[in-house]
Each structure stands twice: as C-alpha cells, then as structure tokens.
Design a protein around this motif. Structure first.
Motif, PDB file in Angstrom:
ATOM      1  N   GLN A 187      51.539 107.379  30.227  1.00 60.88           N
ATOM      2  CA  GLN A 187      52.119 106.115  30.758  1.00 60.88           C
ATOM      3  C   GLN A 187      53.250 106.091  31.241  1.00 60.88           C
ATOM      4  O   GLN A 187      53.628 105.613  32.311  1.00 60.88           O
ATOM      5  CB  GLN A 187      51.878 104.973  29.687  1.00 60.88           C
ATOM      6  CG  GLN A 187      50.337 104.765  29.281  1.00 60.88           C
ATOM      7  CD  GLN A 187      50.188 103.825  28.029  1.00 60.88           C
ATOM      8  OE1 GLN A 187      51.090 103.870  27.129  1.00 60.88           O
ATOM      9  NE2 GLN A 187      48.986 103.409  27.641  1.00 60.88           N
ATOM     10  N   VAL A 188      54.166 106.679  30.301  1.00 64.60           N
ATOM     11  CA  VAL A 188      55.677 107.070  30.961  1.00 64.60           C
ATOM     12  C   VAL A 188      55.804 107.647  32.228  1.00 64.60           C
ATOM     13  O   VAL A 188      56.489 107.595  33.144  1.00 64.60           O
ATOM     14  CB  VAL A 188      56.573 107.668  29.611  1.00 64.60           C
ATOM     15  CG1 VAL A 188      58.002 108.066  30.158  1.00 64.60           C
ATOM     16  CG2 VAL A 188      56.756 106.420  28.619  1.00 64.60           C
ATOM     17  N   ALA A 189      54.959 108.990  32.322  1.00 63.41           N
ATOM     18  CA  ALA A 189      54.964 109.787  33.402  1.00 63.41           C
ATOM     19  C   ALA A 189      54.626 108.862  34.644  1.00 63.41           C
ATOM     20  O   ALA A 189      55.197 109.152  35.957  1.00 63.41           O
ATOM     21  CB  ALA A 189      54.009 110.858  33.466  1.00 63.41           C
ATOM     22  N   GLN A 190      53.815 107.678  34.516  1.00 62.17           N
ATOM     23  CA  GLN A 190      53.360 106.869  35.783  1.00 62.17           C
ATOM     24  C   GLN A 190      54.316 105.694  35.934  1.00 62.17           C
ATOM     25  O   GLN A 190      54.419 104.828  36.686  1.00 62.17           O
ATOM     26  CB  GLN A 190      51.933 106.607  35.612  1.00 62.17           C
ATOM     27  CG  GLN A 190      51.075 107.614  35.528  1.00 62.17           C
ATOM     28  CD  GLN A 190      49.553 107.133  35.723  1.00 62.17           C
ATOM     29  OE1 GLN A 190      49.280 105.985  36.050  1.00 62.17           O
ATOM     30  NE2 GLN A 190      48.622 107.932  34.997  1.00 62.17           N
ATOM     31  N   GLY A 191      55.493 105.784  34.971  1.00 63.13           N
ATOM     32  CA  GLY A 191      56.460 104.805  35.187  1.00 63.13           C
ATOM     33  C   GLY A 191      56.164 103.491  34.202  1.00 63.13           C
ATOM     34  O   GLY A 191      56.887 102.295  34.327  1.00 63.13           O
ATOM     35  N   MET A 192      55.417 103.592  33.401  1.00 64.49           N
ATOM     36  CA  MET A 192      55.010 102.311  32.509  1.00 64.49           C
ATOM     37  C   MET A 192      55.872 102.599  31.013  1.00 64.49           C
ATOM     38  O   MET A 192      56.284 103.459  30.827  1.00 64.49           O
ATOM     39  CB  MET A 192      53.406 102.293  32.405  1.00 64.49           C
ATOM     40  CG  MET A 192      52.606 102.004  33.498  1.00 64.49           C
ATOM     41  SD  MET A 192      50.928 101.883  33.159  1.00 64.49           S
ATOM     42  CE  MET A 192      50.299 103.608  33.521  1.00 64.49           C
ATOM     43  N   ILE A 193      55.814 101.258  30.385  1.00 56.94           N
ATOM     44  CA  ILE A 193      56.670 101.276  29.430  1.00 56.94           C
ATOM     45  C   ILE A 193      55.681 101.129  28.164  1.00 56.94           C
ATOM     46  O   ILE A 193      55.122 100.042  27.774  1.00 56.94           O
ATOM     47  CB  ILE A 193      57.601 100.028  29.326  1.00 56.94           C
ATOM     48  CG1 ILE A 193      58.264 100.202  30.429  1.00 56.94           C
ATOM     49  CG2 ILE A 193      58.482  99.847  28.069  1.00 56.94           C
ATOM     50  CD1 ILE A 193      59.113  98.853  30.714  1.00 56.94           C
ATOM     51  N   PRO A 194      55.467 102.045  27.335  1.00 54.82           N
ATOM     52  CA  PRO A 194      54.377 101.620  25.900  1.00 54.82           C
ATOM     53  C   PRO A 194      55.337 100.599  25.238  1.00 54.82           C
ATOM     54  O   PRO A 194      56.410 100.170  24.879  1.00 54.82           O
ATOM     55  CB  PRO A 194      54.620 102.899  25.408  1.00 54.82           C
ATOM     56  CG  PRO A 194      55.091 104.059  26.288  1.00 54.82           C
ATOM     57  CD  PRO A 194      55.831 103.375  27.296  1.00 54.82           C
ATOM     58  N   TYR A 195      54.420  99.428  24.746  1.00 61.03           N
ATOM     59  CA  TYR A 195      54.810  98.209  24.420  1.00 61.03           C
ATOM     60  C   TYR A 195      54.294  98.361  22.809  1.00 61.03           C
ATOM     61  O   TYR A 195      54.915  97.715  22.002  1.00 61.03           O
ATOM     62  CB  TYR A 195      54.405  97.426  25.515  1.00 61.03           C
ATOM     63  CG  TYR A 195      54.870  96.048  24.810  1.00 61.03           C
ATOM     64  CD1 TYR A 195      56.303  95.708  24.628  1.00 61.03           C
ATOM     65  CD2 TYR A 195      53.958  94.665  25.152  1.00 61.03           C
ATOM     66  CE1 TYR A 195      56.765  94.188  24.620  1.00 61.03           C
ATOM     67  CE2 TYR A 195      54.545  93.407  24.930  1.00 61.03           C
ATOM     68  CZ  TYR A 195      55.966  93.292  24.672  1.00 61.03           C
ATOM     69  OH  TYR A 195      56.504  91.819  24.524  1.00 61.03           O
ATOM     70  N   TYR A 196      52.967  98.165  22.640  1.00 57.66           N
ATOM     71  CA  TYR A 196      52.457  97.793  21.493  1.00 57.66           C
ATOM     72  C   TYR A 196      51.276  98.636  20.945  1.00 57.66           C
ATOM     73  O   TYR A 196      50.515  99.062  21.683  1.00 57.66           O
ATOM     74  CB  TYR A 196      51.765  96.262  21.386  1.00 57.66           C
ATOM     75  CG  TYR A 196      52.809  95.260  21.101  1.00 57.66           C
ATOM     76  CD1 TYR A 196      53.215  95.147  19.575  1.00 57.66           C
ATOM     77  CD2 TYR A 196      53.241  94.204  21.675  1.00 57.66           C
ATOM     78  CE1 TYR A 196      54.166  94.275  19.374  1.00 57.66           C
ATOM     79  CE2 TYR A 196      54.078  93.400  21.304  1.00 57.66           C
ATOM     80  CZ  TYR A 196      54.444  93.378  20.097  1.00 57.66           C
ATOM     81  OH  TYR A 196      55.505  92.269  19.530  1.00 57.66           O
TER      82      TYR A 196
END
Ligand code: SF4
Length: 442
Positions: free
Chosen positions: A310-319
């Motif tokens: 997810q981070v590699a694709q620019g997303m922010i892990p949240y919950y």
C-alpha cells in the motif's frame, strides 16, 4: 485501458460462473443455503482476476465473497437447507428472518447513533463522535460484490427496518449547518461509489460552499478499488467522479478516500494500480483499512506485505479492525490475544512509513477501543486498552485495563481488571447522570 463490462453474480445466476465447475456438490450447496440468510454477490473482475481457482475453497478472495458452509451455525444450516429443498417458501422466509435476528444485525448500538432534526429521526445519518457524521446515501446502499464477513449485511437483505439510508441531501446539509463542531462527513454504505457521479456530487458540492466552512474533510469509505477498479478508469462517469474529487481539493478541503483492502491479492492487478494513481492525481489521499479475518488474513506476514505494498503505491495504512460481532463472525473471529500478536508482529516487520496504522481496534458501543498490549500489573495479567474514539471525547487516549481472557474475541466479553465492577468510562457516565453507555453526550 480496455473497457470491461461489469457483470454481477447473485444467487439467481451464480451457476453461470464457468470456474464453479471445479467445486464439489457440497460447496455449491453451501452457496445456495448460506446465501438465503447472508447476502451474496460477486462479479466478473473478482472471479476472473482476483480468485485463484486452483486454491478454492481456501483461496482468501473466494472466501471473501463466496458463502461457505461453516459461515452459518450447524443448526441454522440444516434448518434452512431442509426448507429450501422442501420448496416451502413462506416457511423458509420466516426461518431466514428469525435467524437473521439472532445474528446481531446492527452491532455496537448503531441505532443509538441515529440523530433527529426538528423531531424527525434521520435514518441515513449516524453521529457517534463529535467531529464526524456518517451519511448513508440511499443510492449507494449496495456494493460491487458483498464480503461474507460484512458487518453492514442488513443493508442488503431487504429488511428496511434494519437499514440505514436516506436520499434527502437537504436534510443532511441542514443537520450539518446546525452542528458546527462537525469537521468530517463520511459517505458510507454499502459502497457510496456504486452511485453515479452526479448523485454523489449533489451531496458533496454544496459542502464546498462558505456556509460549510466548518466541514474540513470529505471522507468516502469504499471497497470499489478492490472490487471494481474500472469505476475510476473506464466506467462512463469515471472522469466526472475524479473531477468531483478535484473540486473538493480546489475548495481547500481534504478528500480522504478510505479504501477497504483485506488481502494483498486485491492490490496486485494493473487495474487497481492505475485506479489508485488516478485518484491520487486528483489530490485525494487514500487511507487503507481492514478487519482481521480468520481464513483470509490471520497471518502477520500477510498484513506486513499488505501495508508495504500500500505504501509503495502511495497509500496510507490506517486501521486494523477486529471483526465485529455480527453475521458470520464465528467463522472469521480470532481471539483478542491473537489479534494483538498478529498486529505487533506485522508492525515490527515494516518500516516507519507503514506505521501510520492503528490497531487492533474494536468499534464497540462506547467507541473505538484499541488493544495496546497484554501485560502484568500488580501480579494480574491484563489487557491494556484505550479509546481511539469515544462518544465522550474527553475519554480518548486514557489507558484502561481489562482482566486477561484467553478466549475473548470482542470487547463485550471482557471484564474490568483488579476486581473492579465498572470500567472507568462507565463510572464517569454514572457520575454524570446515569446515562447509558450508548448515549451521545455532546
Ligand atoms: S464492501 Fe463493505 S459494506 Fe460492502 S459488503 Fe464489503 S464490508 Fe460490507
């Protein structure tokens, strides 16, 4: 990208799925029987691109959308099966409704969260935490496929008395104008992105005007990236939807896209990667969340891989959530102790940029309760907990303790530590005015 036509599979036509020929008679029967009680829907993208049919029925994405026998208690399964094959339609309907009511259809006191305006209850709004209002647009109360663990399953079964939904944009806006402490509006469902862009726009665009300067964050909770990424690529109004996201950003507000991913397989296709990029290009930020589910993702390696991708694709892990106590929970549940162990092993396996994630967290009656750890205090083994969110905001972030319970899978099963009768937030409420834990107190 090539245009792919959406095709959904429900109980009426699921036998059209060619890959199902590899299932046994019992596995097919389970789809029919369990599907009478819990909603079933999958689609051609999930079937053709996400499920590994060489690994069925254990495949995590198969388990995510296809009913399996163990998802109903044995007695319920045999009662439904008997009535189904006896062609006793009225008897089946009655039994199915009885079973649904036994499956805790609206967990965590959700019906207490429905507010009123001028004496009218707003059945498409939930207002549990001071800053955040949830809105359930009628046109978005379905999903591109249904998750077998879904805690919002009553939205899809035609029992209107259990459903949260409304389509009156005017009432939403009026409610928000009278609640100026609200900073966030979360569009939820079902999946609000099953609605057309012009419908979503009618709810969101008025919030971009000066009158709503207190609304800072427009949040959209959606599993569309996972179940139908073409919504952002080739659907007829894909561009209109992305223009709407841009308008939110241009109005000086934050478009927070809360994406629901349960397994790294959902992040692996070209379609999802391109869809993520298109959403990010509008200025929106994508945060990710999922419950922890036995048979799907109850392994710290899966979570670590998922957050890294997810981070590699620019997303922010949240919950990371604990699966709620409703529907087929018994099939998916893991103990709180195991959940905490999976979380911390996954958390320590990733770098700091992935550690934006919070969990494991239970969305329980009084608020979102995080398991911070298991430790010993004064010789007693305890769970250390805290509210990440609470109906009473003053109580957020204060550590509190529950007696260790090896088997507990949900907050309701825990008792206060040290022989206390009440948890600290219960004492507070009693001191105030004998309020129920479920009262909204702001
Ligand atoms: S996408 Fe969300 S609301 Fe829809 S079925 Fe899955 S968990 Fe339920």
């Amino acid at each position: 990208m090539e245009t792919i036509k959406y095709r959904n599979y429900i109980l009426r036509n699921y036998t059209d799925i060619p890959q199902l020929s590899s299932l046994s008679k019992d596995e097919k029967e389970a789809i029919e029987v369990v599907g009478q009680v819990l909603p079933f829907k999958s689609n051609n993208y999930v079937v053709e691109q996400l499920i590994n049919w060489n690994n069925v029925p254990e495949d995590p994405i198969f388990t995510l959308t296809f009913p399996r026998k163990e998802m109903l208690p044995k007695n319920h399964y045999s009662q439904v099966k008997k009535l189904l094959y006896a062609d006793d339609e009225p008897g089946l309907k009655k039994k199915v409704n009885e079973i649904r009511m036994e499956l805790n259809p609206n967990p965590a006191g959700q019906s207490y969260n429905v507010p009123a305006l001028d004496g009218i209850r707003l059945h498409g709004i939930q207002h549990k935490y001071r800053e955040t209002v949830l809105f359930f647009p009628s046109q978005g109360q379905t999903c591109h496929a249904y998750c077998t663990f879904c805690f919002r399953w009553p939205q899809f079964i035609g029992m209107n008395e259990l459903k949260f939904a409304m389509k009156e944009a005017g009432l939403l806006h009026k409610y928000l104008l009278t609640h100026t402490k609200v900073t966030d509006v979360l569009f939820t469902g079902g999946d609000p992105l099953t609605a057309k862009a012009n419908i979503i726009s009618a709810y969101i665009e008025p919030l971009l005007t000066k009158e709503f300067s207190h609304i800072r964050n427009i949040r959209i909770g959606s599993k569309t990236l996972s179940y139908w990424p073409y919504r952002f690529l080739t659907d007829k109004d894909a561009d209109d939807l992305l223009r709407l996201f841009e308008k939110v950003k241009k109005a000086g507000k934050h478009l927070a896209f809360q994406a629901h991913f349960n397994h790294p397989a959902e992040l692996s296709t070209d379609a999802v990667k391109q869809a993520v990029e298109r959403i990010q290009n509008t200025g929106a930020q994508i945060r990710t969340q999922s419950p922890l589910l036995r048979h799907i993702n109850d392994d710290h390696v899966i979570w670590g891989d998922m957050w890294k991708e997810q981070v590699a694709q620019g997303m922010i892990p949240y919950y990371m959530f604990i699966a709620r106590d409703t529907g087929s929970k018994a099939f998916f549940e893991v103990s709180l102790e195991k959940a905490w162990n999976i979380f911390r092993k996954a958390y320590r396996s990733v770098s700091g940029v992935c550690r934006t994630v919070r969990g494991p967290s239970m969305s329980a009656d009084p608020g979102k309760i995080q398991i911070m750890g298991i430790t010993e205090v004064r010789g007693e083994k305890v769970f250390v907990l805290r509210f990440l969110q609470c109906r009473n905001p003053d109580l957020v972030d204060i550590p509190f303790f529950a007696a260790y319970d090896k088997k507990a899978t949900w907050f309701d099963e825990l008792k206060p530590a040290f022989g206390e009768k009440y948890f600290f937030y219960q004492k507070n409420n009693q001191l105030k005015k004998n309020e129920k834990n479920t009262d909204i107190i702001f």
